[in-house]
Design a protein around this motif. Structure first.
Motif, mmCIF file in Angstrom:
data_model
loop_
_atom_site.group_PDB
_atom_site.id
_atom_site.type_symbol
_atom_site.label_atom_id
_atom_site.label_comp_id
_atom_site.label_asym_id
_atom_site.label_seq_id
_atom_site.Cartn_x
_atom_site.Cartn_y
_atom_site.Cartn_z
ATOM 1 N N VAL A 38 9.912 -18.948 5.004
ATOM 2 C CA VAL A 38 8.752 -18.627 4.164
ATOM 3 C C VAL A 38 8.446 -17.136 4.236
ATOM 4 C CG1 VAL A 38 6.258 -18.971 3.884
ATOM 5 C CG2 VAL A 38 7.739 -20.942 4.326
ATOM 6 N N ALA A 39 8.485 -16.579 5.450
ATOM 7 C CA ALA A 39 8.218 -15.149 5.634
ATOM 8 C C ALA A 39 9.243 -14.308 4.884
ATOM 9 C CB ALA A 39 8.234 -14.796 7.125
ATOM 10 N N ASP A 40 10.508 -14.716 4.954
ATOM 11 C CA ASP A 40 11.564 -13.995 4.233
ATOM 12 C C ASP A 40 11.293 -13.970 2.739
ATOM 13 O OD1 ASP A 40 12.744 -13.770 6.679
ATOM 14 O OD2 ASP A 40 14.231 -15.339 6.341
ATOM 15 N N LYS A 41 10.961 -15.138 2.202
ATOM 16 C CA LYS A 41 10.750 -15.250 0.758
ATOM 17 C C LYS A 41 9.525 -14.470 0.311
ATOM 18 C CE LYS A 41 13.161 -19.649 0.292
ATOM 19 N NZ LYS A 41 13.960 -19.355 1.471
ATOM 20 N N LEU A 42 8.463 -14.485 1.116
ATOM 21 C CA LEU A 42 7.258 -13.720 0.774
ATOM 22 C C LEU A 42 7.548 -12.225 0.759
ATOM 23 C CD1 LEU A 42 4.491 -15.602 2.823
ATOM 24 C CD2 LEU A 42 4.779 -15.575 0.344
ATOM 25 N N LEU A 43 8.281 -11.762 1.756
ATOM 26 C CA LEU A 43 8.614 -10.340 1.850
ATOM 27 C C LEU A 43 9.459 -9.894 0.657
ATOM 28 C CD1 LEU A 43 8.529 -7.743 3.662
ATOM 29 C CD2 LEU A 43 10.717 -8.535 4.602
ATOM 30 N N VAL A 44 10.513 -10.648 0.373
ATOM 31 C CA VAL A 44 11.405 -10.307 -0.739
ATOM 32 C C VAL A 44 10.676 -10.392 -2.070
ATOM 33 C CG1 VAL A 44 13.438 -11.087 -2.026
ATOM 34 C CG2 VAL A 44 13.537 -10.901 0.462
ATOM 35 N N ALA A 45 9.898 -11.461 -2.257
ATOM 36 C CA ALA A 45 9.169 -11.644 -3.517
ATOM 37 C C ALA A 45 8.177 -10.508 -3.738
ATOM 38 C CB ALA A 45 8.447 -12.989 -3.522
ATOM 39 N N ALA A 46 7.453 -10.114 -2.687
ATOM 40 C CA ALA A 46 6.477 -9.023 -2.815
ATOM 41 C C ALA A 46 7.168 -7.732 -3.228
ATOM 42 C CB ALA A 46 5.723 -8.831 -1.497
ATOM 43 N N ALA A 47 8.292 -7.423 -2.564
ATOM 44 C CA ALA A 47 9.018 -6.191 -2.873
ATOM 45 C C ALA A 47 9.560 -6.213 -4.298
ATOM 46 C CB ALA A 47 10.158 -6.000 -1.871
ATOM 47 N N LEU A 48 10.162 -7.330 -4.694
ATOM 48 C CA LEU A 48 10.751 -7.405 -6.036
ATOM 49 C C LEU A 48 9.691 -7.362 -7.134
ATOM 50 C CD1 LEU A 48 13.605 -10.026 -5.544
ATOM 51 C CD2 LEU A 48 13.828 -7.556 -5.866
ATOM 52 N N VAL A 49 8.581 -8.048 -6.930
ATOM 53 C CA VAL A 49 7.510 -8.042 -7.939
ATOM 54 C C VAL A 49 6.954 -6.635 -8.115
ATOM 55 C CG1 VAL A 49 5.151 -8.829 -8.421
ATOM 56 C CG2 VAL A 49 6.898 -10.480 -7.712
ATOM 57 N N MET A 50 6.760 -5.913 -7.008
ATOM 58 C CA MET A 50 6.280 -4.527 -7.084
ATOM 59 C C MET A 50 7.251 -3.657 -7.859
ATOM 60 S SD MET A 50 4.784 -3.436 -3.361
ATOM 61 C CE MET A 50 6.444 -3.387 -2.710
ATOM 62 N N LEU A 51 8.535 -3.795 -7.528
ATOM 63 C CA LEU A 51 9.552 -2.965 -8.167
ATOM 64 C C LEU A 51 9.666 -3.257 -9.657
ATOM 65 C CD1 LEU A 51 12.166 -3.198 -5.288
ATOM 66 C CD2 LEU A 51 11.161 -1.065 -6.134
ATOM 67 N N VAL A 52 9.592 -4.531 -10.035
ATOM 68 C CA VAL A 52 9.650 -4.895 -11.456
ATOM 69 C C VAL A 52 8.414 -4.366 -12.184
ATOM 70 C CG1 VAL A 52 9.486 -6.839 -13.063
ATOM 71 C CG2 VAL A 52 11.161 -6.890 -11.226
ATOM 72 N N ALA A 53 7.240 -4.515 -11.562
ATOM 73 C CA ALA A 53 5.993 -4.044 -12.175
ATOM 74 C C ALA A 53 6.036 -2.530 -12.419
ATOM 75 C CB ALA A 53 4.802 -4.400 -11.287
ATOM 76 N N ALA A 54 6.754 -1.820 -11.550
ATOM 77 C CA ALA A 54 6.872 -0.365 -11.701
ATOM 78 C C ALA A 54 8.041 0.022 -12.602
ATOM 79 C CB ALA A 54 7.046 0.280 -10.324
ATOM 80 N N ALA B 105 0.834 -1.210 0.000
ATOM 81 C CA ALA B 105 0.000 0.000 0.000
ATOM 82 C C ALA B 105 0.867 1.258 0.000
ATOM 83 C CB ALA B 105 -0.929 -0.012 1.211
ATOM 84 N N CYS B 106 1.911 1.265 0.800
ATOM 85 C CA CYS B 106 2.798 2.443 0.863
ATOM 86 C C CYS B 106 3.555 2.627 -0.446
ATOM 87 C CB CYS B 106 3.782 2.301 2.020
ATOM 88 S SG CYS B 106 3.036 2.538 3.635
ATOM 89 N N PHE B 107 3.950 1.529 -1.067
ATOM 90 C CA PHE B 107 4.696 1.630 -2.321
ATOM 91 C C PHE B 107 3.873 2.317 -3.407
ATOM 92 C CE2 PHE B 107 6.075 -0.012 -6.452
ATOM 93 C CZ PHE B 107 7.435 0.265 -6.405
ATOM 94 N N TYR B 108 2.576 2.011 -3.430
ATOM 95 C CA TYR B 108 1.725 2.565 -4.482
ATOM 96 C C TYR B 108 1.049 3.881 -4.093
ATOM 97 C CZ TYR B 108 2.407 -1.571 -7.302
ATOM 98 O OH TYR B 108 2.973 -2.562 -8.071
ATOM 99 N N ALA B 109 1.253 4.338 -2.865
ATOM 100 C CA ALA B 109 0.693 5.632 -2.457
ATOM 101 C C ALA B 109 1.509 6.762 -3.091
ATOM 102 C CB ALA B 109 0.709 5.752 -0.934
ATOM 103 N N GLU B 110 0.889 7.911 -3.220
ATOM 104 C CA GLU B 110 1.560 9.069 -3.830
ATOM 105 C C GLU B 110 2.434 9.786 -2.814
ATOM 106 O OE1 GLU B 110 1.465 10.022 -6.973
ATOM 107 O OE2 GLU B 110 0.122 8.408 -7.584
#
Length: 197
Positions: free
Chosen positions: A69-85, A22-27
């Motif tokens: 699992v928590a580590d991988k979810l956190l990293v994957a979420a951040a990387l996917v967001m960054l690539v999408a942007a 949510a914070c990543f996509y906020a203005e």
């Protein structure tokens, strides 16, 4: 089990992922800095939960399962967001995520045959470089121009991808050696000796 402090810290790492997104996509620059702070806080809990679990002798099967699992979810979420942007290199990200899936499967197999797959020092360096890269990428253009956070993060993620390939190869080599040994054991066990026929 679930209410021990180390496990609560691990669970919190999963629970804050939606807030990070949510914070990543906020203005506004404040949102980027907040996303960065959330990610850094999560990385700190990753260190703390292990230290506290060992110090207080609160290690549990649940914690050993959820922590990676928590580590991988956190990293994957951040990387996917960054690539999408368009703010992270696609190929480096794909390499990192593929390695995580591959090693997760390998660890599952090794657990079945009751063989440990310890984390190497180089793998720890890979994780550190990867985390620092994500921090810089999350700051991105919100950081001061002199810092060049986006550029630093971009190159650090490529460095992490390179380390990912090296450490992934090392782990796969260990896994394949174990698989060959297991195949030989099974083949030997299936041979019927003449005196047993």
């Amino acid at each position: 089990m679930l209410t021990s402090i180390p496990n609560l810290l691990t669970i919190s790492r999963v629970m804050i992922i939606p807030l990070l997104v949510a914070c990543f996509y906020a203005e506004g620059d404040w949102a980027r800095w907040t996303a960065c702070a959330i990610f850094v806080g999560a990385a700190v809990t990753d260190y703390l939960d292990g230290v506290l679990a060992r110090a207080w002798k609160l290690q549990s099967v649940f914690g050993r399962w959820l922590d990676p699992v928590a580590d991988k979810l956190l990293v994957a979420a951040a990387l996917v967001m960054l690539v999408a942007a368009g703010e992270a290199p696609v190929i480096a990200t794909v390499v990192i995520l593929m390695r995580e899936l591959l090693i997760s499967g390998l660890r599952e197999y090794m657990a079945e045959v009751r063989v440990g797959l310890p984390v190497s020092k180089l793998a720890k360096w890979k994780t550190t470089v990867q985390m620092v890269a994500i921090v810089f990428l999350l700051i991105g253009e919100a950081g001061p121009a002199w810092l060049g956070a986006a550029t630093i993060g971009w190159w650090l993620l490529w460095a992490a991808a390179l380390l990912t390939i090296v450490t992934g190869y090392d782990y796969v080599k260990i896994g394949l050696r174990q698989m060959r040994a297991e195949d030989r054991r099974q083949a030997d066990a299936s041979i019927v000796k003449p005196e047993q026929a």
